[in-house]
Design an enzyme around this catalytic site. Structure first.
Site, PDB file in Angstrom:
ATOM      1  N   HIS A  14     -49.064 -49.466 -36.593  1.00  0.00           N
ATOM      2  CA  HIS A  14     -48.684 -48.073 -36.377  1.00  0.00           C
ATOM      3  C   HIS A  14     -48.061 -47.545 -37.665  1.00  0.00           C
ATOM      4  CE1 HIS A  14     -47.874 -44.461 -34.227  1.00  0.00           C
ATOM      5  NE2 HIS A  14     -46.568 -44.570 -34.355  1.00  0.00           N
ATOM      6  N   PHE A  16     -43.664 -41.193 -29.307  1.00  0.00           N
ATOM      7  CA  PHE A  16     -42.428 -40.652 -28.756  1.00  0.00           C
ATOM      8  C   PHE A  16     -42.450 -40.793 -27.235  1.00  0.00           C
ATOM      9  CE2 PHE A  16     -41.297 -37.287 -32.235  1.00  0.00           C
ATOM     10  CZ  PHE A  16     -40.965 -38.312 -33.097  1.00  0.00           C
TER      11      PHE A  16
END
Length: 415
Positions: free
Chosen positions: A302, A398
């Site tokens: 990521h 998130f």
């Protein structure tokens, strides 16, 4: 009996290339797609850099009237989907359209449309905003427009899990075929959030790099990293039941063999400090694929370039691959593309598949200052040849969303 699922088509629109071949060539070369922003006036913005899609004319791919009635993120999605579909060499008249579905993600959706129409409403009155405002702005319309374009009549879903959206879309499409609900799925993600609200919002959140040097802006795992660089684009994968693909003589790029999805249930933006959710995501993907950690040769991280994300991902990788860290290499191609938010997982899945195909692990570019808290082999600056059999791609978003995908090299003589 579970079905095997393969990738038979890919499409990409990115800051380093507007199709898969151009993108992959530039990724291998270590091209930096980060430049001064042009899509918005940056005079009043502290952040000056972004990774924009360049030299792309929507009219070359989509009917002009249709393109005008779509938000930018939907047009990017459509262009990548059309490339993937054409790349697969599928023909509508030869397939069961009732078993052809679409799952497509975006973290933010039509922010440009929302911002534009709000300004129009203030000036002319809110009864005068475009009748296309709602269908242009809502996130599911990327999936819906792709389904309309390709006549895909099975399940059609819009996935919204922030920066894990595209990876979750691919994983859920994989499960649909594996469990026998569909035969063909088009999956991926798109994002186009370069607006004053988009850039200003992430700046206020203190997640963006405010570097004044494009070569030191997106520097994942580097000790001097200060945040991520926003990117935009779209990626699409055509997933297909193996038997169906073989029966029609399709070119197979890779097999998807594992998918893990978890939630940290910890914080609205920060990852769990101990990497617990990411650990479970990777472990579930390994279990799904019936693999051991030492089977994985490369991880497309990521790796956003924020202090906490890179450190937590490092911790998580160490916990999962503890006995074979000397065999694993990990890189963040966000150092080249920037962070494509809800599209990132699809682009990085394509990069992982191309890494398998070419036996080449792409680099983390512009890496200069090692961080003792991120002390993995991050393939600094120059890519590396390695014969790979299995690769993993991680996406974390998130809200604590975690998604991990595992792809297997396709070897015709061994299948």
């Amino acid at each position: 009996m579970k079905k095997r699922v393969v990738i038979t088509g890919m499409g990409a629109v990115t800051p380093v290339g507007n199709n898969v071949n151009d993108m992959w060539r530039n990724i291998k070369l270590g091209m930096n797609g980060i430049e001064t922003l042009n899509l918005i006036n940056i005079e009043d913005h502290r952040v000056k850099f972004g990774a924009e899609v360049k030299n792309l004319n929507f009219d070359d791919f989509i009917d002009r009237k249709k393109a005008r009635h779509n938000d930018r993120f939907t047009n990017l999605a459509l262009i990548s989907a059309i490339e993937a579909y054409e790349n697969s060499k599928l023909h509508k008249e030869e397939i069961d359209l009732n078993r052809f579905g679409v799952i497509f993600g975006s973290g933010i959706g039509g922010l440009q449309t929302i911002e534009n129409e709000y300004e129009r409403g203030l000036k002319r009155g809110f009864d005068k905003i475009s009748p296309f405002f709602i269908p242009k702005s809502i996130i599911n319309l990327a999936a819906a427009n792709i389904a309309i374009e390709l006549s895909a009549k099975a399940t059609c879903l819009g996935i919204v899990t922030a920066c894990a959206s595209a990876s979750n879309a691919i994983g859920e499409a994989f499960k649909n075929i594996k469990d026998g609900y569909t035969i063909i799925m088009l999956a991926g993600g798109a994002e186009a959030a370069f607006t004053h609200l988009g850039v200003g919002g992430f700046t206020s959140l203190t997640t963006l790099s405010d570097s004044n040097d494009p070569n030191r802006a997106s520097i994942p795992f580097d000790a001097e990293r200060s945040g991520f660089v926003m990117g935009e684009g779209a990626g699409s994968l055509l997933l297909e039941d193996l038997d169906h693909a073989k029966n029609r003589g399709a070119k197979i790029y890779a097999e998807i063999v594992g998918y893990g999805s978890t939630c940290d249930a910890y914080h609205i933006t920060a990852p769990a400090a101990d990497g617990e959710g990411a650990v479970r995501s990777m472990e579930i993907a390994l279990s799904d694929a019936c693999l051991a950690p030492d089977d994985i040769g490369y991880i497309n991280a990521h790796g956003t370039g924020t202090i906490s994300n890179d450190m937590c991902e490092t911790i998580a990788v160490k916990k999962v691959f503890k006995d074979c860290l000397d065999k694993i290499a990990i890189s963040s191609t966000k150092s080249m593309t920037g962070h494509l938010l809800g599209a990132s997982g699809a682009i990085e899945a394509i990069i992982a598949i191309k890494a398998l195909e070419d036996g080449f692990m792409p680099p983390t570019i512009n890496y200069r200052v090692p961080d003792p808290n991120c002390d993995l082999d991050v393939i600094p600056n120059v890519g590396r040849l390695r014969d790979l059999k299995y690769v993993m791609s991680n996406s974390f978003g998130f809200g604590g969303h975690n998604a991990s995908l595992i792809f297997k090299k396709w070897e015709v003589n061994h299948e």
